[in-house]
Design a protein around this motif. Structure first.
Motif, PDB file in Angstrom:
ATOM      1  N   TYR A 191      43.360  33.723  46.526  1.00 13.51           N
ATOM      2  CA  TYR A 191      43.463  32.852  45.473  1.00 13.51           C
ATOM      3  C   TYR A 191      44.568  33.274  44.598  1.00 13.51           C
ATOM      4  O   TYR A 191      44.976  32.521  43.879  1.00 13.51           O
ATOM      5  CB  TYR A 191      41.988  32.671  44.836  1.00 13.51           C
ATOM      6  CG  TYR A 191      41.123  32.047  45.496  1.00 13.51           C
ATOM      7  CD1 TYR A 191      41.491  30.904  46.251  1.00 13.51           C
ATOM      8  CD2 TYR A 191      39.884  32.462  46.141  1.00 13.51           C
ATOM      9  CE1 TYR A 191      40.302  30.115  47.070  1.00 13.51           C
ATOM     10  CE2 TYR A 191      38.865  31.947  46.770  1.00 13.51           C
ATOM     11  CZ  TYR A 191      39.234  30.702  47.319  1.00 13.51           C
ATOM     12  OH  TYR A 191      38.293  29.907  48.395  1.00 13.51           O
ATOM     13  N   ARG A 192      44.859  34.697  44.469  1.00 14.24           N
ATOM     14  CA  ARG A 192      46.079  34.983  43.419  1.00 14.24           C
ATOM     15  C   ARG A 192      46.687  36.017  44.265  1.00 14.24           C
ATOM     16  O   ARG A 192      46.472  37.378  44.095  1.00 14.24           O
ATOM     17  CB  ARG A 192      45.280  35.470  42.345  1.00 14.24           C
ATOM     18  CG  ARG A 192      46.594  35.620  41.333  1.00 14.24           C
ATOM     19  CD  ARG A 192      46.369  35.978  39.888  1.00 14.24           C
ATOM     20  NE  ARG A 192      45.366  34.824  39.399  1.00 14.24           N
ATOM     21  CZ  ARG A 192      44.299  35.411  38.393  1.00 14.24           C
ATOM     22  NH1 ARG A 192      44.635  36.321  37.829  1.00 14.24           N
ATOM     23  NH2 ARG A 192      43.682  34.230  38.056  1.00 14.24           N
ATOM     24  N   PRO A 193      47.610  35.817  45.182  1.00 14.66           N
ATOM     25  CA  PRO A 193      48.366  36.813  45.992  1.00 14.66           C
ATOM     26  C   PRO A 193      49.054  37.962  45.153  1.00 14.66           C
ATOM     27  O   PRO A 193      49.190  38.948  45.747  1.00 14.66           O
ATOM     28  CB  PRO A 193      49.212  36.180  46.772  1.00 14.66           C
ATOM     29  CG  PRO A 193      48.807  34.799  46.853  1.00 14.66           C
ATOM     30  CD  PRO A 193      47.961  34.613  45.586  1.00 14.66           C
ATOM     31  N   SER A 194      49.471  37.675  43.883  1.00 14.16           N
ATOM     32  CA  SER A 194      49.974  38.444  42.946  1.00 14.16           C
ATOM     33  C   SER A 194      49.052  39.660  42.425  1.00 14.16           C
ATOM     34  O   SER A 194      49.451  40.468  41.368  1.00 14.16           O
ATOM     35  CB  SER A 194      50.887  37.936  41.801  1.00 14.16           C
ATOM     36  OG  SER A 194      49.989  37.341  40.933  1.00 14.16           O
ATOM     37  N   LEU A 195      47.821  39.865  42.823  1.00 13.13           N
ATOM     38  CA  LEU A 195      46.758  40.566  42.134  1.00 13.13           C
ATOM     39  C   LEU A 195      46.926  41.765  42.622  1.00 13.13           C
ATOM     40  O   LEU A 195      46.134  42.316  43.689  1.00 13.13           O
ATOM     41  CB  LEU A 195      45.382  40.099  42.349  1.00 13.13           C
ATOM     42  CG  LEU A 195      44.223  40.663  41.480  1.00 13.13           C
ATOM     43  CD1 LEU A 195      44.618  40.455  39.930  1.00 13.13           C
ATOM     44  CD2 LEU A 195      42.945  39.769  41.724  1.00 13.13           C
ATOM     45  N   GLY A 196      47.746  42.818  42.327  1.00 11.13           N
ATOM     46  CA  GLY A 196      48.055  44.095  42.928  1.00 11.13           C
ATOM     47  C   GLY A 196      46.863  45.031  43.033  1.00 11.13           C
ATOM     48  O   GLY A 196      46.935  45.636  43.850  1.00 11.13           O
ATOM     49  N   SER A 197      46.131  44.886  42.044  1.00 12.65           N
ATOM     50  CA  SER A 197      44.926  45.847  42.113  1.00 12.65           C
ATOM     51  C   SER A 197      43.991  45.397  43.217  1.00 12.65           C
ATOM     52  O   SER A 197      43.467  46.475  43.852  1.00 12.65           O
ATOM     53  CB  SER A 197      44.115  45.757  40.894  1.00 12.65           C
ATOM     54  OG  SER A 197      43.546  44.455  40.395  1.00 12.65           O
ATOM     55  N   ALA A 198      44.029  44.479  43.738  1.00 13.25           N
ATOM     56  CA  ALA A 198      43.058  44.000  44.804  1.00 13.25           C
ATOM     57  C   ALA A 198      43.730  44.484  46.029  1.00 13.25           C
ATOM     58  O   ALA A 198      42.972  45.011  47.094  1.00 13.25           O
ATOM     59  CB  ALA A 198      42.796  42.567  44.898  1.00 13.25           C
ATOM     60  N   TRP A 199      44.874  44.192  46.173  1.00  7.59           N
ATOM     61  CA  TRP A 199      45.796  44.917  47.265  1.00  7.59           C
ATOM     62  C   TRP A 199      45.571  46.371  47.396  1.00  7.59           C
ATOM     63  O   TRP A 199      45.414  46.917  48.414  1.00  7.59           O
ATOM     64  CB  TRP A 199      47.280  44.462  47.156  1.00  7.59           C
ATOM     65  CG  TRP A 199      47.574  43.201  47.634  1.00  7.59           C
ATOM     66  CD1 TRP A 199      48.055  42.022  46.612  1.00  7.59           C
ATOM     67  CD2 TRP A 199      47.350  42.184  48.773  1.00  7.59           C
ATOM     68  NE1 TRP A 199      48.397  40.917  47.178  1.00  7.59           N
ATOM     69  CE2 TRP A 199      47.809  41.283  48.728  1.00  7.59           C
ATOM     70  CE3 TRP A 199      46.699  42.759  50.337  1.00  7.59           C
ATOM     71  CZ2 TRP A 199      47.814  40.311  49.842  1.00  7.59           C
ATOM     72  CZ3 TRP A 199      46.769  41.918  51.266  1.00  7.59           C
ATOM     73  CH2 TRP A 199      47.454  40.615  51.108  1.00  7.59           C
ATOM     74  N   VAL A 200      45.770  46.956  46.324  1.00 10.77           N
ATOM     75  CA  VAL A 200      45.625  48.641  46.316  1.00 10.77           C
ATOM     76  C   VAL A 200      44.182  48.922  46.715  1.00 10.77           C
ATOM     77  O   VAL A 200      43.888  49.877  47.440  1.00 10.77           O
ATOM     78  CB  VAL A 200      45.893  49.068  44.959  1.00 10.77           C
ATOM     79  CG1 VAL A 200      45.648  50.599  44.836  1.00 10.77           C
ATOM     80  CG2 VAL A 200      47.399  48.849  44.713  1.00 10.77           C
ATOM     81  N   ASN A 201      43.245  48.028  46.474  1.00  7.49           N
ATOM     82  CA  ASN A 201      41.852  48.566  46.533  1.00  7.49           C
ATOM     83  C   ASN A 201      41.538  48.314  48.157  1.00  7.49           C
ATOM     84  O   ASN A 201      40.685  48.946  48.781  1.00  7.49           O
ATOM     85  CB  ASN A 201      40.715  47.664  45.524  1.00  7.49           C
ATOM     86  CG  ASN A 201      40.612  48.454  44.527  1.00  7.49           C
ATOM     87  OD1 ASN A 201      40.094  49.468  44.437  1.00  7.49           O
ATOM     88  ND2 ASN A 201      40.987  47.507  43.354  1.00  7.49           N
ATOM     89  N   ILE A 202      42.122  47.252  48.699  1.00  6.08           N
ATOM     90  CA  ILE A 202      42.069  47.015  50.150  1.00  6.08           C
ATOM     91  C   ILE A 202      42.723  48.177  50.911  1.00  6.08           C
ATOM     92  O   ILE A 202      42.040  48.680  51.749  1.00  6.08           O
ATOM     93  CB  ILE A 202      42.630  45.628  50.507  1.00  6.08           C
ATOM     94  CG1 ILE A 202      42.031  44.515  50.100  1.00  6.08           C
ATOM     95  CG2 ILE A 202      42.693  45.550  51.982  1.00  6.08           C
ATOM     96  CD1 ILE A 202      42.599  42.878  50.206  1.00  6.08           C
ATOM     97  N   ALA A 203      43.545  48.644  50.291  1.00  6.43           N
ATOM     98  CA  ALA A 203      44.444  49.589  50.999  1.00  6.43           C
ATOM     99  C   ALA A 203      43.427  50.948  51.062  1.00  6.43           C
ATOM    100  O   ALA A 203      43.241  51.653  52.076  1.00  6.43           O
ATOM    101  CB  ALA A 203      45.565  49.841  50.204  1.00  6.43           C
ATOM    102  N   LEU A 204      42.777  51.273  49.953  1.00  2.00           N
ATOM    103  CA  LEU A 204      41.970  52.313  49.762  1.00  2.00           C
ATOM    104  C   LEU A 204      40.796  52.170  50.617  1.00  2.00           C
ATOM    105  O   LEU A 204      40.223  53.238  51.338  1.00  2.00           O
ATOM    106  CB  LEU A 204      41.225  52.520  48.318  1.00  2.00           C
ATOM    107  CG  LEU A 204      42.541  53.020  47.200  1.00  2.00           C
ATOM    108  CD1 LEU A 204      41.895  52.984  46.046  1.00  2.00           C
ATOM    109  CD2 LEU A 204      42.765  54.411  47.675  1.00  2.00           C
ATOM    110  N   LEU A 205      40.130  50.992  50.669  1.00  2.00           N
ATOM    111  CA  LEU A 205      38.947  50.825  51.751  1.00  2.00           C
ATOM    112  C   LEU A 205      39.464  51.078  53.138  1.00  2.00           C
ATOM    113  O   LEU A 205      38.602  51.400  54.013  1.00  2.00           O
ATOM    114  CB  LEU A 205      38.455  49.445  51.514  1.00  2.00           C
ATOM    115  CG  LEU A 205      37.733  49.354  50.240  1.00  2.00           C
ATOM    116  CD1 LEU A 205      37.509  47.828  49.912  1.00  2.00           C
ATOM    117  CD2 LEU A 205      36.431  49.958  50.299  1.00  2.00           C
ATOM    118  N   THR A 206      40.623  50.389  53.402  1.00  2.00           N
ATOM    119  CA  THR A 206      40.983  50.716  54.922  1.00  2.00           C
ATOM    120  C   THR A 206      41.376  52.086  55.165  1.00  2.00           C
ATOM    121  O   THR A 206      41.039  52.560  56.229  1.00  2.00           O
ATOM    122  CB  THR A 206      42.575  49.968  54.812  1.00  2.00           C
ATOM    123  OG1 THR A 206      42.241  48.549  54.728  1.00  2.00           O
ATOM    124  CG2 THR A 206      43.228  50.083  56.426  1.00  2.00           C
TER     125      THR A 206
END
Length: 160
Positions: free
Chosen positions: A87-102
């Protein structure tokens, strides 16, 4: 039954989250999402709620839980962060958290499945690149994304 404004539900969830009442915060965020969806509120306006839900599940997964429950909570966290960036592709913190979980998933695979570990490293790097490539003005998430990219690159070199 009186309808409670979304702002009040959100504020209550944040207070519960900050006070350490993760379950109470999750319940309030779920209530927020249910009301927002039923009133057809634009999801881009509350993408952070999904990110907060993801953070709560991720924190629960770090606790003293069994491996199966840890995997389940990690997946719930990843799903919530994925909704946030949907819903908000520019939400950088969410991308970083996906990376950490991965990366955590890749670590759990260990030496038993090197190809899957490499895939996890590549996916985590791509998430960090997205965090950096978006209109992301969150300096903290940008700094963490840059650090994670360097760490991932080092891990990939070591595994060759």
């Amino acid at each position: 039954m009186e309808e409670v404004p979304l702002a009040r539900i959100f504020q209550k969830a944040v207070v519960l989250q900050r006070s350490g009442n993760r379950q109470g915060a999750l319940e309030q965020y779920e209530q927020f999402l249910k009301v927002a969806i039923s009133h057809e509120v634009d999801p881009s306006l509350y993408a952070e709620v999904y990110a907060n839900v993801g953070a709560l599940y991720a924190m629960q997964g770090k606790g003293s839980v069994g491996q199966d429950q840890k995997s389940e909570l990690r997946q719930k966290a990843k799903d919530a962060f994925s909704e946030a960036v949907r819903y908000r592709p520019s939400l950088g913190s969410a991308w970083v958290n996906i990376a950490l979980l991965t990366l955590a998933e890749g670590k759990d695979l260990g030496n038993g499945e090197p190809a899957k570990v490499q895939d996890a490293l590549k996916e985590a790097r791509q998430c960090c690149e997205r965090a950096l490539g978006m209109d992301n003005d969150d300096e903290q998430s940008r700094a963490l994304a840059n650090k994670l990219i360097a760490d991932v690159d080092n891990m990939m070199k070591q595994s060759k």
